[in-house]
Enzyme design. Sequence first.
Site, PDB file in Angstrom:
ATOM      1  N   TYR A  26       4.778   5.264  15.230  1.00 43.06           N
ATOM      2  CA  TYR A  26       3.487   4.573  15.082  1.00 43.06           C
ATOM      3  C   TYR A  26       2.330   5.480  15.533  1.00 43.06           C
ATOM      4  CZ  TYR A  26      -0.038   0.901  15.642  1.00 43.06           C
ATOM      5  OH  TYR A  26      -1.176   0.143  15.561  1.00 43.06           O
ATOM      6  N   LYS A  68      -0.705   7.068  13.305  1.00 44.34           N
ATOM      7  CA  LYS A  68      -2.128   6.808  13.581  1.00 44.34           C
ATOM      8  C   LYS A  68      -2.880   8.102  13.888  1.00 44.34           C
ATOM      9  CE  LYS A  68      -1.961   2.399  12.898  1.00 44.34           C
ATOM     10  NZ  LYS A  68      -2.703   1.779  11.795  1.00 44.34           N
ATOM     11  N   VAL A 115       0.826  -1.216   0.000  1.00 42.35           N
ATOM     12  CA  VAL A 115       0.000   0.000   0.000  1.00 42.35           C
ATOM     13  C   VAL A 115       0.859   1.264   0.000  1.00 42.35           C
ATOM     14  CG1 VAL A 115      -1.960  -1.129   1.114  1.00 42.35           C
ATOM     15  CG2 VAL A 115      -0.244   0.042   2.531  1.00 42.35           C
TER      16      VAL A 115
END
Length: 261
Positions: free
Chosen positions: A164, A168, A74
């Site tokens: 991370y 997010k 992706v």
Amino acid sequence: MASNTTAVALPRFADKVVIVTGAGSGIGQATARRIAAEGGAVVAVDMNEAGLQKTVDSILEAGGGSARAVVCSVASEESVKALISGVLSTEGRIDSLVNMAGILRSLPTMETSLDLFQQVLNVNLIGTFLCCREALPALLESKGNIVNAASTSAQFGHPYMAAYAASKGGVFALTRTLAWEYLKQGVRVNAVAPGGIMTPMVVAQGESMGGFDMDLFTHLSRPDGVFGAPESVAAVIAMLASNDGAHMTGEIVKVDGGVHN
Ligand SMILES: NC(=O)c1ccc[n+]([C@@H]2O[C@H](COP(=O)([O-])OP(=O)(O)OC[C@H]3O[C@@H](n4cnc5c(N)ncnc54)[C@H](O)[C@@H]3O)[C@@H](O)[C@H]2O)c1
């Protein structure tokens, strides 16, 4: 008095084409199975070919809907463009896009290289953006929807997960922005924010945490030590992606066993 707690599987995805990224493992795999079990035609996407094959085999074995595997990163613009044009020429439409592909790298921030930070952003945030951007024209036609993978770390932070949590946080903002932007055209955009779901990602993280200050983790996990099952998140994703979620957009739904209440 007997109570009826048996779940009845409704064919909520009959005639629906649903792309699920990260479908080779964990929450994405459980979601692909759930949507296929409810009659959907699932396009299962991952870089992990063996995991994808397992997902597709288990769906075909169980009956119900159908599944087709597409190996794709992706994070690659070219591959995502090829994925979406392939779906349009093979399946002919897109009703839902479920963006579950993601990576986690846990390190103290001072030891986090620029390269690692960018790798995490490239998959979790840029990958989600690319899939959304490329699928949106088809979703506008079908009045479809998107479900993204945020995380409780986006809202509450998480020690040793700067890249991370930041990625997010970006997914959180992207979700709410797209929800506003396409509201009038009838495309819904929501996210789940899982926390403490037992998947290969969480197992690998546990193995890499030697040397971390574990006191910092006490408020992040349930006092009874219980982790959630990927199927619990898949059930919420299926609700958001189906017509049961018709009046929901811009929502970031926590699925964390109550840890962050
Ligand atoms: N497990 C949790 O507690 C938890 C908590 C918060 C958020 N999440 C999010 O939920 C999603 C699913 O996580 P999981 O726990 O099932 O993890 P997982 O590691 O079991 O599954 C993630 C999948 O994404 C795939 N992937 C990684 N990079 C990719 C790329 N570039 N292109 C395509 N596929 C790629 C992996 O191969 C893997 O199959 C992730 O976005 C994760 O960040 C999980």
